[in-house]
Design a protein around this motif. Structure first.
Motif, PDB file in Angstrom:
ATOM      1  N   LEU A  53      -3.492   4.676   2.034  1.00  0.00           N
ATOM      2  CA  LEU A  53      -2.820   6.028   1.940  1.00  0.00           C
ATOM      3  C   LEU A  53      -2.526   6.670   0.447  1.00  0.00           C
ATOM      4  O   LEU A  53      -2.993   7.608   0.145  1.00  0.00           O
ATOM      5  CB  LEU A  53      -1.399   6.402   2.493  1.00  0.00           C
ATOM      6  CG  LEU A  53      -1.482   6.123   4.150  1.00  0.00           C
ATOM      7  CD1 LEU A  53      -0.105   6.102   4.836  1.00  0.00           C
ATOM      8  CD2 LEU A  53      -2.049   7.275   4.565  1.00  0.00           C
ATOM      9  N   ALA A  54      -2.413   5.452  -0.483  1.00  0.00           N
ATOM     10  CA  ALA A  54      -2.250   5.791  -1.846  1.00  0.00           C
ATOM     11  C   ALA A  54      -3.602   6.147  -2.519  1.00  0.00           C
ATOM     12  O   ALA A  54      -3.523   7.004  -3.287  1.00  0.00           O
ATOM     13  CB  ALA A  54      -1.677   4.591  -2.588  1.00  0.00           C
ATOM     14  N   SER A  55      -4.567   5.539  -2.054  1.00  0.00           N
ATOM     15  CA  SER A  55      -5.959   5.894  -2.706  1.00  0.00           C
ATOM     16  C   SER A  55      -6.432   7.355  -1.941  1.00  0.00           C
ATOM     17  O   SER A  55      -7.235   7.878  -2.699  1.00  0.00           O
ATOM     18  CB  SER A  55      -7.074   4.921  -2.139  1.00  0.00           C
ATOM     19  OG  SER A  55      -7.166   4.844  -0.679  1.00  0.00           O
ATOM     20  N   ILE A  56      -6.012   7.644  -0.826  1.00  0.00           N
ATOM     21  CA  ILE A  56      -6.357   8.937  -0.304  1.00  0.00           C
ATOM     22  C   ILE A  56      -5.612  10.128  -1.114  1.00  0.00           C
ATOM     23  O   ILE A  56      -6.224  11.127  -1.557  1.00  0.00           O
ATOM     24  CB  ILE A  56      -6.173   8.969   1.230  1.00  0.00           C
ATOM     25  CG1 ILE A  56      -7.116   8.175   1.941  1.00  0.00           C
ATOM     26  CG2 ILE A  56      -6.200  10.427   1.726  1.00  0.00           C
ATOM     27  CD1 ILE A  56      -6.889   7.983   3.392  1.00  0.00           C
ATOM     28  N   TYR A  57      -4.258  10.166  -1.049  1.00  0.00           N
ATOM     29  CA  TYR A  57      -3.343  11.005  -1.478  1.00  0.00           C
ATOM     30  C   TYR A  57      -3.193  10.921  -3.048  1.00  0.00           C
ATOM     31  O   TYR A  57      -2.479  12.166  -3.691  1.00  0.00           O
ATOM     32  CB  TYR A  57      -2.202  10.920  -0.837  1.00  0.00           C
ATOM     33  CG  TYR A  57      -2.196  11.397   0.659  1.00  0.00           C
ATOM     34  CD1 TYR A  57      -2.508  12.697   0.953  1.00  0.00           C
ATOM     35  CD2 TYR A  57      -2.302  10.523   1.513  1.00  0.00           C
ATOM     36  CE1 TYR A  57      -2.758  13.127   2.234  1.00  0.00           C
ATOM     37  CE2 TYR A  57      -2.238  10.873   3.109  1.00  0.00           C
ATOM     38  CZ  TYR A  57      -2.638  12.187   3.307  1.00  0.00           C
ATOM     39  OH  TYR A  57      -2.662  12.572   4.366  1.00  0.00           O
ATOM     40  N   SER A  58      -3.775  10.088  -3.748  1.00  0.00           N
ATOM     41  CA  SER A  58      -3.551  10.259  -5.285  1.00  0.00           C
ATOM     42  C   SER A  58      -4.427  10.894  -5.815  1.00  0.00           C
ATOM     43  O   SER A  58      -5.503  11.144  -5.609  1.00  0.00           O
ATOM     44  CB  SER A  58      -3.559   8.648  -5.875  1.00  0.00           C
ATOM     45  OG  SER A  58      -4.994   8.197  -5.668  1.00  0.00           O
ATOM     46  N   THR A  59      -4.083  11.725  -6.887  1.00  0.00           N
ATOM     47  CA  THR A  59      -4.801  12.577  -7.514  1.00  0.00           C
ATOM     48  C   THR A  59      -5.276  11.894  -8.790  1.00  0.00           C
ATOM     49  O   THR A  59      -4.609  11.453  -9.631  1.00  0.00           O
ATOM     50  CB  THR A  59      -4.125  13.828  -7.972  1.00  0.00           C
ATOM     51  OG1 THR A  59      -2.854  13.396  -9.070  1.00  0.00           O
ATOM     52  CG2 THR A  59      -3.672  14.637  -6.777  1.00  0.00           C
TER      53      THR A  59
END
Length: 42
Positions: free
Chosen positions: A25-31
């Motif tokens: 989730l962090a890799s998907i939602y991090s900008t």
């Protein structure tokens, strides 16, 4: 009915699944950082 895993194994599997989910989730939602001018050829 006998469980195929012990409580320790179940806890370890759940912990690994939660950590993997958080990293996903962090890799998907991090900008990502804004790229500098000229850093990409396109």
């Amino acid at each position: 009915m006998e469980l195929p895993f012990t409580n320790l194994e179940v806890a370890f599997i759940l912990l690994a699944f939660i950590i993997f989910s958080l990293f996903s989730l962090a890799s998907i939602y991090s900008t990502p950082d804004e790229p500098n001018e000229g850093s990409y050829p396109y």
